[in-house]
Design an enzyme around this catalytic site. Structure first.
Site, PDB file in Angstrom:
ATOM      1  N   ASP A  43       0.852  -1.174   0.000  1.00 16.18           N
ATOM      2  CA  ASP A  43       0.000   0.000   0.000  1.00 16.18           C
ATOM      3  C   ASP A  43       0.895   1.235   0.000  1.00 16.18           C
ATOM      4  O   ASP A  43       2.089   1.145   0.289  1.00 16.18           O
ATOM      5  CB  ASP A  43      -0.909  -0.032   1.231  1.00 16.18           C
ATOM      6  CG  ASP A  43      -1.863   1.145   1.280  1.00 16.18           C
ATOM      7  OD1 ASP A  43      -2.348   1.559   0.210  1.00 16.18           O
ATOM      8  OD2 ASP A  43      -2.107   1.669   2.375  1.00 16.18           O
ATOM      9  N   LYS A  44       0.341   2.379  -0.299  1.00 15.97           N
ATOM     10  CA  LYS A  44       1.128   3.613  -0.304  1.00 15.97           C
ATOM     11  C   LYS A  44       0.951   4.398   0.981  1.00 15.97           C
ATOM     12  O   LYS A  44       1.877   4.567   1.768  1.00 15.97           O
ATOM     13  CB  LYS A  44       0.756   4.491  -1.504  1.00 15.97           C
ATOM     14  CG  LYS A  44       1.600   5.773  -1.595  1.00 15.97           C
ATOM     15  CD  LYS A  44       1.045   6.742  -2.595  1.00 15.97           C
ATOM     16  CE  LYS A  44      -0.176   7.467  -2.071  1.00 15.97           C
ATOM     17  NZ  LYS A  44       0.141   8.401  -0.961  1.00 15.97           N
ATOM     18  N   GLU A  84      -3.770  20.270   1.582  1.00 12.02           N
ATOM     19  CA  GLU A  84      -4.431  21.527   1.912  1.00 12.02           C
ATOM     20  C   GLU A  84      -4.050  21.984   3.310  1.00 12.02           C
ATOM     21  O   GLU A  84      -3.810  23.172   3.549  1.00 12.02           O
ATOM     22  CB  GLU A  84      -5.946  21.338   1.801  1.00 12.02           C
ATOM     23  CG  GLU A  84      -6.727  22.635   1.780  1.00 12.02           C
ATOM     24  CD  GLU A  84      -8.182  22.405   1.423  1.00 12.02           C
ATOM     25  OE1 GLU A  84      -8.685  23.131   0.554  1.00 12.02           O
ATOM     26  OE2 GLU A  84      -8.805  21.513   2.009  1.00 12.02           O
ATOM     27  N   ARG A 117       5.230  17.406  -4.817  1.00  9.71           N
ATOM     28  CA  ARG A 117       3.904  17.525  -5.415  1.00  9.71           C
ATOM     29  C   ARG A 117       3.649  19.006  -5.675  1.00  9.71           C
ATOM     30  O   ARG A 117       3.638  19.814  -4.746  1.00  9.71           O
ATOM     31  CB  ARG A 117       2.850  16.959  -4.475  1.00  9.71           C
ATOM     32  CG  ARG A 117       3.047  15.506  -4.148  1.00  9.71           C
ATOM     33  CD  ARG A 117       2.459  15.142  -2.795  1.00  9.71           C
ATOM     34  NE  ARG A 117       1.022  15.342  -2.737  1.00  9.71           N
ATOM     35  CZ  ARG A 117       0.128  14.370  -2.846  1.00  9.71           C
ATOM     36  NH1 ARG A 117       0.528  13.141  -3.020  1.00  9.71           N
ATOM     37  NH2 ARG A 117      -1.154  14.614  -2.755  1.00  9.71           N
ATOM     38  N   THR A 118       3.420  19.325  -6.913  1.00  6.15           N
ATOM     39  CA  THR A 118       3.317  20.741  -7.292  1.00  6.15           C
ATOM     40  C   THR A 118       1.859  21.154  -7.482  1.00  6.15           C
ATOM     41  O   THR A 118       1.029  20.374  -7.955  1.00  6.15           O
ATOM     42  CB  THR A 118       4.100  21.007  -8.594  1.00  6.15           C
ATOM     43  OG1 THR A 118       3.590  20.151  -9.624  1.00  6.15           O
ATOM     44  CG2 THR A 118       5.577  20.735  -8.391  1.00  6.15           C
ATOM     45  N   LYS A 136      -7.158  -5.398  -4.952  1.00  3.16           N
ATOM     46  CA  LYS A 136      -5.809  -5.657  -4.446  1.00  3.16           C
ATOM     47  C   LYS A 136      -5.593  -7.151  -4.263  1.00  3.16           C
ATOM     48  O   LYS A 136      -4.566  -7.707  -4.675  1.00  3.16           O
ATOM     49  CB  LYS A 136      -5.597  -4.927  -3.120  1.00  3.16           C
ATOM     50  CG  LYS A 136      -5.526  -3.409  -3.220  1.00  3.16           C
ATOM     51  CD  LYS A 136      -5.258  -2.793  -1.856  1.00  3.16           C
ATOM     52  CE  LYS A 136      -5.160  -1.279  -1.931  1.00  3.16           C
ATOM     53  NZ  LYS A 136      -4.837  -0.666  -0.614  1.00  3.16           N
ATOM     54  N   ASP A 152      -1.284  -1.063   6.106  1.00  8.23           N
ATOM     55  CA  ASP A 152      -1.550  -0.605   7.468  1.00  8.23           C
ATOM     56  C   ASP A 152      -3.026  -0.380   7.748  1.00  8.23           C
ATOM     57  O   ASP A 152      -3.392  -0.097   8.884  1.00  8.23           O
ATOM     58  CB  ASP A 152      -0.795   0.702   7.739  1.00  8.23           C
ATOM     59  CG  ASP A 152      -1.389   1.873   6.973  1.00  8.23           C
ATOM     60  OD1 ASP A 152      -1.746   1.681   5.788  1.00  8.23           O
ATOM     61  OD2 ASP A 152      -1.521   2.964   7.548  1.00  8.23           O
ATOM     62  N   ASN A 207      -8.335  -1.557   4.503  1.00  8.37           N
ATOM     63  CA  ASN A 207      -8.471  -1.840   3.079  1.00  8.37           C
ATOM     64  C   ASN A 207      -7.326  -2.695   2.552  1.00  8.37           C
ATOM     65  O   ASN A 207      -7.340  -3.106   1.396  1.00  8.37           O
ATOM     66  CB  ASN A 207      -8.562  -0.535   2.283  1.00  8.37           C
ATOM     67  CG  ASN A 207      -7.299   0.309   2.417  1.00  8.37           C
ATOM     68  OD1 ASN A 207      -6.571   0.198   3.406  1.00  8.37           O
ATOM     69  ND2 ASN A 207      -7.033   1.143   1.449  1.00  8.37           N
TER      70      ASN A 207
END
Length: 1532
Positions: free
Chosen positions: A623-624, A757, A856-857, A1056, A1076, A1079
């Protein structure tokens, strides 16, 4: 006829009223909506729902344990009935069920699953039979049980049946205890969850379920559970006292105290805190938990009299236009109520479908609940899904528009409606349903009721396992319970995993059983023939055979031989393996190299029997969020008005330097010192500029001393205004929620839907632009110490389709500004045409460099609106918001209309903080030959950025983007989707010259070489659904195998698991899944080895895993060190165990040739018992626990050693049978050499027995055999330390000790005085020397030839170790410990160092690199012919900053330019130099957008719309690194 959906009329209203536009993250297709949801996996739960009735509503589409996993089978799974065999459900509230939903007795015909869950494999009632069933899947256990039964009959020669049964009973008991301990953790978690408190409405009739619906089987199980629980508590009370026992029944009996009483309340079962709720009695929204008062007779809710009746609407009284303006209302005011309804605390397990529940802030959701009302007047609430997907950012959910008037328990009693819901299905991102009710036109009570309905989507559903945040309360109804909830459907069944070696060992056991049968047949036939001879001496000296006839005697001999030769299939092996695996698990647990002190989490093996599988892993699925990353976003850099700001050193930049051959670690300490000094300087300047009470040193991530200088006006007024306006834009364009922490100094935290954000707003706070909160649609912002109020007129929120969000703000000077932030490609396409050419180029270059760093732009832009423009747009927006059909599409179209002609302000760069050591770990695993795939629910752009950050992707890769566009109209057929998917697969396979044939798959199954780092593959969840079809799965698998990295984005948990199963079964490889969140449970259970991250958040993945670790970086030590050790140790242990038993058993067999195969024992019975107990078992167990070919540091330094595990070369059939042949050869030597020496010894024994007597001959044979076996084990052991040598010496001496002690007593019987008689013979000692030498000679010769002529990799490394080439490796250290921590060097260091001067030269920046092209006046056009004002500050003629609102500026002159600011920027110069080196590969890449390409985007969105062309579809853009346009995509 489906009734139209009523909507509340928002109306234009006052302009200061904030309007928020929301729509689903991913729009639902018409086709999907009509056909409900497609089950993502074609397997069904194989669970036996022992705790529930079989329900007609049916059940559950979820993960099973079959070998094949298809995301979409050939059969029509789009059909409703295919969703796990379930049917749509209708839930009725305060109205009787229709006849078709009742059985013959008038009770509900449909039985829903209970909310009580069980993830444990066993219950007290099922443990014994179920555990025995699993244990006797082992063929050897069945054989041992058969031997125990044989020993019961004395005719077969059994000596002691009870003693023979002890080993089998021991191994079964030990295994059962181990399984019980493993499963007890899951049971305890289940108990805690099932008994967690929830506020449930009682005192009303839920018609959907039957109150006393408890079957006899459930009653029997409950009685058993109470019995076993009582026994356990009685047992524990012997040494444990309960301090404060609570009275029985007090847990859930009392209702929650009324708000009006201001009585503190506690969350039952949660000892974390108690809190008080004091709410004004005049508050408009009260959730009264006590019995609600009955309405007064004079209440205005009563039906008015005829004379008081309001006049109906004259013209539109029954038209759709009139109903459109009527707000929905579920309350039937004429429905009588009992007044007994009240909210009680109850246990989760008691919830049923159709219950009203009330959730409070921070509570966890007990079931899947449809939101009816919240404490927010807008009907919104916030949920945190960390237990579901590991993400800590908040997600917005909305109450149904028709139910927001529900506030009290009495309202729930009068609410009369029906919910039509889709059947349970595992897709976490989609849900379809509708709510229907009857309503009269207000004021016209004679008008018949009209049936109305409103759709229910995923935004109205709160999923079990999430937590309610920043919302005082939420009221909802339960729609799915227990194993029908989405989180449980994705969890699957807790599997019983067996190690691969254990599975393959069954084949060898069967083969040995075949050898045993042949040996027994030979003995039976030979013995029968011998008794059949009448002329032999046997007929004269014996009293007859046991069976009476030769045939029957042979039959008896056969079974006696089974008992005699049983060690050919050693039961001691399985006992030894349990000991070995248990000790291996203990050492893994005790390894300090995998201890995470931050949360006190060691590596916890939860499945002790698969440690050897960890040494054979070829594919890792990760997972990420929360696994590779910390899910912590840090603002690192910015570009404002063409000026780059920010100092940082990211993991991606370090990886880029490595790829270029630079020594990234050499300058690390210098860079850390520079960052620390820059941070100190920035903090000092910030506090000189403004004493910001909300600035905390440890929270500052934007390290930019030059920005602070410009903010102070040291480099000109223009840049100062630009920086101030940019930070103000960050503080105003967001949807965050503020949380104030009291203290000195105070602290403000931000909760947002996206962590990006929150990072933007937090940086604005640190720079002096602090968002204090919002009230009545107005943002309160502290700007440099001055509190200001900014009315928010509209907020257009972000989603994955728009890739941007906007806020329309009324400034204090009366102007209306639209601030827009989003992906750089999206913002650039909406900039005002023909302006800011130079600024665009400069900003694009900066964004390009930021992206190369793995950041991340985002771009920030604005547009000034006139009052007329805004009012016209607001009117259209309100009409779209109240549209009955296609509301989402209309809202998006209206938003798109105003987000044009923007003015660029600048850009931001945020780092998604990786966990410590992630890139190094991934690189180390890749060097070991392990392929890592990322399976994430995040969007494609985010996953690609992380891929670059952790070195999964690089700029030299050709990125294959598999994408099938989803048809929003629903007109595309499944066959067309499959055709499009196949075209993409064929195109990808063509790059490798492949077609996806069966021959290629067969070759791929035997090819374990890692693919070249030339290609990477990215696929989204919708496309994955089609490529996992049976017809395309093989092609997809072969294409993925040829790619170095595979990223699957926007995938569901079931997908997955489907991907993991596809690789595991299709390629016949060992797989490991790590995650972790809840899901990730499905893929963790599907993989051969599941690893859970024991983070600070949810622990569902940990409870379902086989190993729990604290950080991803510990995976390298678990796999490359312990996994490799365990696999090699187990493979060697099993082979040596079979070898030693082969020597012993065949020695018995050779003796039978000299006694007519009458199954006489050549060895004393105590020798037989001691052989596998003390003589030879301890050395081989020690080999399985402590043997090391190389140390842990060398294992990590040379990860290529792991490849033998991937290729499964340590445990092979060739190796096994070579050991077996060696055992047979040594058995011949061990028997006949002593036999020859005994025949040469003529002296009789003192007791009249010759040395050739059976037991004394056995002593001659046993001693050299034991020495040979232990010597053989020593030669096969790599590590000869004092423990190993001592144990082997003691094992050898023990046979002498036992023989001497035991034969000295008369208990030995015929064996009496064997020791002095045998040890006194010279031939015995000659035999003791000659026999081991002859036995070991072939093995020593083979080993010498192999190590000299055909050495393994480990042999070469061991020679290098002997030469001292690895002496520099620090014991216990891992490569990640010396690497870059996190990716933001020095950000957490204390500010104790003095900063450098303003123009100081930084040590790590060469003079020829600084600055490469400083901005100057000469490089800019003062004004171009097309009207562009160059790179001038975009609003220099407008004063948008309120602290200078009184100052007015004249119109700009023709020569206003951005000032030149020449100064060193170490981070900027480093990445600029690195970028110049890799620019050729960037320019050749079709997937990476260069600055030149980005700067050429000239309002493509506006131009296409103006020309009448089709709208640009951002989903067709192939992105990589920088989220911008690809030239090929634009041309499509």
């Amino acid at each position: 006829m489906v009734p139209k959906i009523p909507e509340e009329s928002d109306g234009p209203g006052p302009e200061l009223t904030m309007q928020r536009s929301r729509w689903a993250t991913r729009k639902l297709t018409v086709k999907s909506s009509g056909l409900k949801r497609i089950a993502l996996v074609a397997r069904k739960h194989n669970r036996t729902a022992s705790n529930e009735k079989k329900r007609a509503s049916g059940g559950t589409a979820s993960l099973g344990q079959g070998d094949g996993v298809d995301a979409d089978d050939n059969d029509n799974q789009s059909d409703v009935a295919d969703a796990g065999g379930a049917a749509p459900r209708s839930i009725y509230f305060n109205s009787p069920l229709p006849k078709e939903l009742l059985d013959d007795e008038g009770r509900p015909a449909r039985h829903y699953t209970r909310n009580k869950i069980r993830t444990a494999k066993y219950t007290p009632l099922s443990f014994v039979p179920k555990n025995l069933w699993f244990q006797f899947h082992n063929i050897a256990n069945i054989f041992f049980l058969f031997l125990v039964i044989l020993n019961i009959f004395p005719i077969f020669g059994g000596v002691n049946p009870g003693l023979n049964a002890v080993p089998l009973i021991f191994i079964i008991f030990v295994t059962a205890v181990k399984d019980a301990i493993e499963d007890s953790r899951r049971t305890m978690l289940d108990t805690v969850l099932n008994n967690a408190p929830v506020h449930r409405l009682l005192g009303w009739n839920n018609v959907n379920v039957e109150d006393d619906d408890v079957s006899l089987w459930r009653k029997f199980k409950k009685a058993n559970s109470r019995f076993f629980d009582g026994m356990w508590h009685s047992f524990t009370r012997l040494w444990k006292k309960e301090d404060n026992p609570s009275p029985k029944g007090s847990l859930y009996d009392n209702p929650r105290a009324s708000i009006e009483t201001s009585t503190p309340w506690e969350s039952v079962g949660s000892p974390r805190r108690s809190r008080q709720s004091y709410t004004s009695t005049r508050e408009a929204i009260q959730m009264t938990p006590v019995p609600s008062p009955l309405p007064r007779k004079s209440s205005q809710l009563e039906r008015p009299s005829q004379e008081d009746k309001l006049e109906p609407m004259p013209t539109l009284e029954s038209s759709d236009e009139a109903w459109r303006m009527v707000p929905g209302d579920l309350i039937n005011h004429n429905l009588p109520i009992s007044g007994n309804a009240r909210f009680h605390k109850d246990a989760w397990k008691n919830l049923v479908v159709g219950d009203f529940v009330r959730i409070y802030n921070d509570d966890e959701l007990p079931a899947d609940i449809i939101v009816l009302a919240t404490s927010d007047p807008d009907g919104s609430c916030y949920v945190e899904t960390k237990n579901l997907d590991g993400e800590t950012n908040l997600k917005v959910r909305s109450a149904l528009r028709c139910s927001r008037a529900l506030k009290h328990a009495r309202d729930c009693e009068r609410a009369q409606f029906v919910i039509e819901s889709e059947p349970p299905q595992p897709n976490l991102y989609k849900y379809n349903g509708a709510i229907k009710w009857n309503q009269a036109m207000p004021g016209d009570f004679d008008e018949p009721l009209k049936e109305l309905s409103e759709p229910i989507g995923i935004d109205n559903l709160l999923l079990r396992g999430c937590n309610l945040r920043n919302t005082e309360w939420a009221l909802g109804v339960v729609v799915f319970t227990g194993h029908d909830t989405k989180i449980m459907m994705n969890a699957g069944i807790t599997p019983s995993k067996r190690a691969r070696i254990a599975r393959e060992l069954n084949f060898n056991v069967i083969c040995n059983f075949g050898i045993l049968i042949i040996m027994c047949l030979i003995a039976a036939i030979a013995n029968g023939i011998a008794w059949g001879k009448s002329d032999a001496s046997l007929a004269w000296f014996e009293y007859g055979s046991t069976g009476g006839t030769p045939g029957l005697t042979g039959f008896i001999t056969y079974w006696a031989a089974i008992i005699n030769f049983q060690n050919l299939i050693p039961i001691s092996l399985y006992i030894s393996l349990e000991i070995v695996r248990t000790l291996q698990a203990y050492f893994i647990y005790s390894d300090l190299g995998m201890y995470y002190d931050k949360i006190d989490a060691p590596c916890v093996p939860k499945s002790w029997n698969i440690s050897d599988d960890v040494g054979q892993i070829e594919y890792i699925f990760s997972d990420k969020t929360g696994t590779l990353t910390q899910n912590v976003m840090e603002f690192k850099k910015a570009t404002i008005n063409g000026q780059p700001y920010g100092e940082a050193y990211t993991e991606a930049q370090a990886g880029l330097n490595k790829r270029m051959g630079l020594d990234a670690g050499q300058d690390t300490s210098k860079i850390q010192a520079e960052l620390a000094a820059a941070k100190v300087k920035a903090l000092e300047n910030l506090r000189e500029l403004h004493n910001n009470p909300y600035l905390h040193d440890e929270d500052l991530t934007f390290i930019a001393p030059d920005f602070v200088e410009d903010l102070a006006g040291k480099n000109g007024r223009e840049q100062q205004l630009a920086n101030e306006h940019f930070m103000l834009a960050l503080a105003l364009c967001h949807t965050v929620i503020t949380e104030k922490e009291p203290g000195d100094p105070p602290k403000i935290n931000f909760k947002a839907q996206s962590p990006d954000e929150a990072a933007l707003v937090a940086t604005a706070r640190d720079m002096g632009f602090t968002v204090l909160g919002s009230a009545n649609g107005t943002l309160e912002v502290n700007v440099m110490g001055e509190d200001r109020h900014y009315p928010v007129l509209n907020t257009i929120e972000f989603n994955s389709t728009r890739k941007r969000m906007s806020a329309i703000i009324r400034m204090p000077d009366g102007r209306i500004l639209l601030f827009c932030k989003g992906a750089d490609s999206v913002i650039y396409s909406r900039l005002k045409k023909g302006e800011q050419q130079e600024l665009r180029r400069e900003t694009a270059k900066h964004l390009e460099m930021f992206a190369v760093e793995g950041l991340r732009t985002l771009c920030i832009a604005q547009r000034e609106l006139t009052e007329k423009e805004y009012k016209e747009w607001r009117k259209e927006h309100d009409l779209a918001a109240t549209a009955l059909e296609n509301r989402e599409e209309k809202l998006e179209e209206i938003a798109d209309k105003i987000e044009q002609d923007l003015t660029l302000l600048g850009g931001t760069a945020i780092e998604d903080r990786l966990q410590d050591g992630v890139p190094d770990t991934i690189a180390l695993l890749a060097d070991a030959g392990i392929k890592l795939w990322v399976l994430t629910g995040d969007k494609v752009e985010t996953a690609i950025n992380i891929g670059f950050s952790c070195n999964l992707l690089n700029n030299d890769m050709d990125l294959i983007r598999l994408q099938v566009e989803e048809d929003e109209s629903g007109q595309t057929s499944e066959d067309e989707y499959l055709r499009l998917a196949e075209e993409g697969l064929d195109k990808g396979l063509a790059k490798f010259g492949m077609t996806g044939s069966d021959e290629e798959l067969k070759k791929a199954r035997h090819d374990h070489e890692p693919p070249a780092a030339t290609h990477g593959l990215v696929i989204d969840g919708f496309t994955l659904r089609w490529v996992l079809n049976n017809s395309l799965k093989q092609k997809f698998l072969l294409l993925c195998k040829r790619c170095k990295s595979v990223l699957c984005c926007r995938v569901s948990p079931a997908q997955k698991a489907a991907v993991v199963s596809m690789v595991k079964v299709g390629l016949d490889v060992m797989t490991l899944s790590i995650g972790d969140g809840a899901n990730d449970v499905a893929m963790i259970q599907e993989a051969d080895v599941g690893v859970g991250i024991a983070g600070e958040e949810g622990r569902q993945a940990v409870m379902s895993s086989d190993y729990a670790i604290g950080q991803f970086r510990f995976l390298q030590r678990l796999v490359l060190v312990h996994g490799r050790w365990s696999y090699r140790r187990l493979a060697e242990t099993i082979s040596n165990f079979f070898y030693k038993n082969m020597v012993w058993t065949w020695a018995l067999f050779w003796y039978q040739a000299f006694c007519d195969f009458d199954i006489s024992y050549i060895f004393d019975y105590t020798y037989i018992l001691m052989f596998n107990l003390f003589f030879t078992s301890v050395p081989v167990i020690l080999m399985g626990v402590l043997d090391q070919d190389v140390s842990d540091t060398v294992s990590l330094a040379i990860p290529q050693l792991y490849r033998r595990g991937i290729e499964r070369l340590e445990w092979t059939q060739v190796k096994f049978w070579s050991y077996m042949v060696d055992g047979i050869y040594q058995s011949v030597i061990s028997f006949f050499i002593p036999f020859i020496f005994v025949t040469l010894t003529a002296s009789p024994a003192g007791n009249g027995l010759d040395l050739g007597e059976r037991n004394r001959l056995g002593a001659y044979i046993a001693h050299p055999a034991v020495l040979t076996i232990n010597l053989y084990i020593l030669i096969n052991t790599y590590r000869w330390d004092w423990v190993v040598v001592l144990v082997i010496v003691l094992s050898d001496l023990f046979i002498f000790f036992w023989t001497g002690v035991y034969t000295a007593t008369t208990y030995a019987g015929p064996f009496y005085r064997t020791a002095p008689e045998v040890y006194a013979q010279l031939t015995f000692w000659m035999c003791l020397i000659v026999t081991p030498c002859l036995c070991m000679l072939p093995r020593l010769v083979i080993k010498c030839i192999q190590k000299q002529r055909f050495p393994y990799d480990v042999d070469i490394i061991r020679e290098q170790i002997m030469l001292g080439k690895f002496s520099h490796e620090t014991p216990g250290a891992t490569p990640s410990e010396d690497g870059i921590e996190g990716g933001s060097m020095g950000s957490s260091e204390t500010s104790t160092r003095k900063g450098k001067g303003r123009h100081a030269h930084y040590a790590s920046v060469d003079e020829d690199r600084r600055p490469i092209y400083p901005p100057s006046v000469a490089t800019h056009n003062t004004r171009t012919q097309n009207g562009s004002d160059g790179t001038n500050y975009t609003n220099h003629n407008r004063n948008s900053l309120d602290r200078i609102t009184t100052q007015q500026e004249d119109e700009p002159t023709e020569m206003v330019v951005r000032p030149s600011i020449d100064r060193p920027r170490p981070s900027y110069d480093r990445i600029r130099a690195s970028l110049d080196r890799v620019r050729p590969s960037l320019e050749q890449s079709n997937d990476f957008t260069s600055a030149a390409r980005l700067s050429r985007i000239e309002s493509s969105h506006s131009a296409q719309n103006a020309a009448g062309g089709r709208r640009f579809n951002l989903n067709t853009v192939r992105k990589r690194g920088l989220s911008a346009f690809s030239k090929k995509s634009i041309d499509q």
